[in-house]
Design a protein around this motif. Structure first.
Motif, PDB file in Angstrom:
ATOM      1  N   LEU A   1       0.831  -1.201   0.000  1.00 40.76           N
ATOM      2  CA  LEU A   1       0.000   0.000   0.000  1.00 40.76           C
ATOM      3  C   LEU A   1       0.869   1.255   0.000  1.00 40.76           C
ATOM      4  CD1 LEU A   1      -2.860   1.182   0.062  1.00 40.76           C
ATOM      5  CD2 LEU A   1      -2.764   1.042   2.567  1.00 40.76           C
ATOM      6  N   VAL A   2       1.941   1.247   0.778  1.00 43.43           N
ATOM      7  CA  VAL A   2       2.866   2.383   0.804  1.00 43.43           C
ATOM      8  C   VAL A   2       3.450   2.611  -0.594  1.00 43.43           C
ATOM      9  CG1 VAL A   2       5.127   3.156   1.658  1.00 43.43           C
ATOM     10  CG2 VAL A   2       3.420   2.260   3.259  1.00 43.43           C
ATOM     11  N   LYS A   3       3.883   1.537  -1.266  1.00 42.65           N
ATOM     12  CA  LYS A   3       4.450   1.660  -2.616  1.00 42.65           C
ATOM     13  C   LYS A   3       3.408   2.172  -3.609  1.00 42.65           C
ATOM     14  CE  LYS A   3       7.649  -2.157  -1.916  1.00 42.65           C
ATOM     15  NZ  LYS A   3       7.889  -3.575  -2.220  1.00 42.65           N
ATOM     16  N   LEU A   4       2.210   1.669  -3.493  1.00 44.83           N
ATOM     17  CA  LEU A   4       1.130   2.079  -4.392  1.00 44.83           C
ATOM     18  C   LEU A   4       0.791   3.558  -4.202  1.00 44.83           C
ATOM     19  CD1 LEU A   4      -0.712   0.873  -6.557  1.00 44.83           C
ATOM     20  CD2 LEU A   4      -2.265   0.177  -4.749  1.00 44.83           C
ATOM     21  N   CYS A   5       0.727   3.994  -2.945  1.00 48.17           N
ATOM     22  CA  CYS A   5       0.421   5.407  -2.661  1.00 48.17           C
ATOM     23  C   CYS A   5       1.555   6.317  -3.114  1.00 48.17           C
ATOM     24  CB  CYS A   5       0.113   5.602  -1.183  1.00 48.17           C
ATOM     25  SG  CYS A   5      -1.478   4.906  -0.712  1.00 48.17           S
ATOM     26  N   GLN A   6       2.786   5.830  -3.059  1.00 56.40           N
ATOM     27  CA  GLN A   6       3.916   6.600  -3.568  1.00 56.40           C
ATOM     28  C   GLN A   6       3.740   6.834  -5.073  1.00 56.40           C
ATOM     29  OE1 GLN A   6       6.688   8.237  -2.469  1.00 56.40           O
ATOM     30  NE2 GLN A   6       7.137   8.678  -4.600  1.00 56.40           N
ATOM     31  N   ARG A   7       3.360   5.767  -5.804  1.00 64.50           N
ATOM     32  CA  ARG A   7       3.166   5.885  -7.258  1.00 64.50           C
ATOM     33  C   ARG A   7       1.928   6.710  -7.609  1.00 64.50           C
ATOM     34  NH1 ARG A   7       4.318   0.345  -7.239  1.00 64.50           N
ATOM     35  NH2 ARG A   7       2.131  -0.152  -7.588  1.00 64.50           N
ATOM     36  N   GLU A   8       0.809   6.432  -6.918  1.00 60.29           N
ATOM     37  CA  GLU A   8      -0.473   7.056  -7.267  1.00 60.29           C
ATOM     38  C   GLU A   8      -0.593   8.508  -6.795  1.00 60.29           C
ATOM     39  OE1 GLU A   8      -3.423   5.634  -8.753  1.00 60.29           O
ATOM     40  OE2 GLU A   8      -2.175   3.919  -9.340  1.00 60.29           O
ATOM     41  N   PHE A   9      -0.121   8.772  -5.566  1.00 58.80           N
ATOM     42  CA  PHE A   9      -0.360  10.081  -4.955  1.00 58.80           C
ATOM     43  C   PHE A   9       0.919  10.848  -4.620  1.00 58.80           C
ATOM     44  CE2 PHE A   9      -3.840   7.321  -2.957  1.00 58.80           C
ATOM     45  CZ  PHE A   9      -4.757   7.580  -3.970  1.00 58.80           C
ATOM     46  N   ASP A  10       2.076  10.215  -4.845  1.00 62.35           N
ATOM     47  CA  ASP A  10       3.361  10.799  -4.477  1.00 62.35           C
ATOM     48  C   ASP A  10       3.445  11.045  -2.971  1.00 62.35           C
ATOM     49  OD1 ASP A  10       5.962  11.644  -5.077  1.00 62.35           O
ATOM     50  OD2 ASP A  10       5.350  13.743  -5.255  1.00 62.35           O
ATOM     51  N   TRP A  11       2.886  10.091  -2.193  1.00 69.53           N
ATOM     52  CA  TRP A  11       2.878  10.195  -0.739  1.00 69.53           C
ATOM     53  C   TRP A  11       4.107   9.543  -0.142  1.00 69.53           C
ATOM     54  CZ3 TRP A  11      -2.689   8.428   1.044  1.00 69.53           C
ATOM     55  CH2 TRP A  11      -3.608   9.427   0.706  1.00 69.53           C
ATOM     56  N   LYS A  12       4.500  10.056   0.996  1.00 70.88           N
ATOM     57  CA  LYS A  12       5.536   9.420   1.805  1.00 70.88           C
ATOM     58  C   LYS A  12       4.863   8.329   2.662  1.00 70.88           C
ATOM     59  CE  LYS A  12       8.847  13.108   1.822  1.00 70.88           C
ATOM     60  NZ  LYS A  12       9.069  12.966   0.428  1.00 70.88           N
ATOM     61  N   ARG A  13       5.677   7.439   3.180  1.00 70.20           N
ATOM     62  CA  ARG A  13       5.177   6.338   4.009  1.00 70.20           C
ATOM     63  C   ARG A  13       4.325   6.855   5.162  1.00 70.20           C
ATOM     64  NH1 ARG A  13       6.617   4.258   8.703  1.00 70.20           N
ATOM     65  NH2 ARG A  13       8.446   5.573   8.849  1.00 70.20           N
ATOM     66  N   THR A  14       4.788   7.924   5.825  1.00 67.43           N
ATOM     67  CA  THR A  14       4.061   8.446   6.988  1.00 67.43           C
ATOM     68  C   THR A  14       2.668   8.956   6.602  1.00 67.43           C
ATOM     69  OG1 THR A  14       5.201  10.560   6.718  1.00 67.43           O
ATOM     70  CG2 THR A  14       6.117   9.016   8.332  1.00 67.43           C
ATOM     71  N   THR A  15       2.549   9.544   5.422  1.00 68.67           N
ATOM     72  CA  THR A  15       1.249  10.038   4.967  1.00 68.67           C
ATOM     73  C   THR A  15       0.290   8.873   4.760  1.00 68.67           C
ATOM     74  OG1 THR A  15       2.338  11.893   3.872  1.00 68.67           O
ATOM     75  CG2 THR A  15       0.056  11.415   3.211  1.00 68.67           C
ATOM     76  N   THR A  16       0.784   7.809   4.145  1.00 68.98           N
ATOM     77  CA  THR A  16      -0.051   6.619   3.919  1.00 68.98           C
ATOM     78  C   THR A  16      -0.523   6.041   5.245  1.00 68.98           C
ATOM     79  OG1 THR A  16       1.091   6.121   1.859  1.00 68.98           O
ATOM     80  CG2 THR A  16      -0.106   4.303   2.913  1.00 68.98           C
ATOM     81  N   TYR A  17       0.402   5.900   6.197  1.00 70.09           N
ATOM     82  CA  TYR A  17       0.026   5.332   7.496  1.00 70.09           C
ATOM     83  C   TYR A  17      -0.932   6.232   8.266  1.00 70.09           C
ATOM     84  CZ  TYR A  17       3.159   1.334   7.198  1.00 70.09           C
ATOM     85  OH  TYR A  17       3.750   0.158   6.829  1.00 70.09           O
TER      86      TYR A  17
END
Length: 149
Positions: free
Chosen positions: A49-65
């Motif tokens: 999910l962290v990797k997917l959010c990085q690709r889709e939304f350009d989010w950092k791990r902390t943002t995803t969590y």
């Protein structure tokens, strides 16, 4: 198993046997996009999910969590041993959003909502047929359950 807690607005929530009681079914734009991503991919590991959010939304791990924690607190998803799973389906969630909107805006009157909707935008013949099918199916389910419509 029943777990209870408070959502972000402090309203009580409870989850048990697949039933979710939650008063607030409103998501922000990014919460909605994030939730749609999870509904589409679940079950998914938090790492994926962290990797997917990085690709889709350009989010950092902390943002995803942070976002995941928010939606888990609202009893939409859960994480257990690094696996994100769905507690309420997208269809169920949208149904609850619709119920809340009709309740809040039209005092719970579905006919009032439909009247307001069709004043601004007419129904095509196909839409009218689909709505009639839904009404017929609802009547049949109610009849089978011994209720009156």
């Amino acid at each position: 198993m029943i777990s209870t807690g408070n959502n972000q607005e402090g309203q009580a929530t409870a989850v048990g046997r697949g039933v979710i009681f939650m008063q607030d079914y409103v998501l922000g734009v990014m919460e909605s996009r994030f939730a749609s991503l999870i509904w589409r991919e679940a079950p998914i590991t938090t790492g994926e999910l962290v990797k997917l959010c990085q690709r889709e939304f350009d989010w950092k791990r902390t943002t995803t969590y942070t976002m995941l924690k928010r939606l888990c607190q609202r009893n939409i998803f859960q994480t257990e041993n690094g696996l994100v799973t769905v507690l309420i389906t997208e269809d169920e969630f949208q149904g609850k959003q619709s119920e809340k909107f009709v309740e809040d805006t039209f005092d719970g009157s579905l006919p009032a909502f439909i009247a307001a909707f069709t004043k601004c935008r007419g129904l095509s013949e196909e839409e009218a047929s689909q709505i009639q099918r839904l009404i017929d199916e609802s009547r049949e389910r109610s009849k089978d359950a011994g209720e009156s419509v």
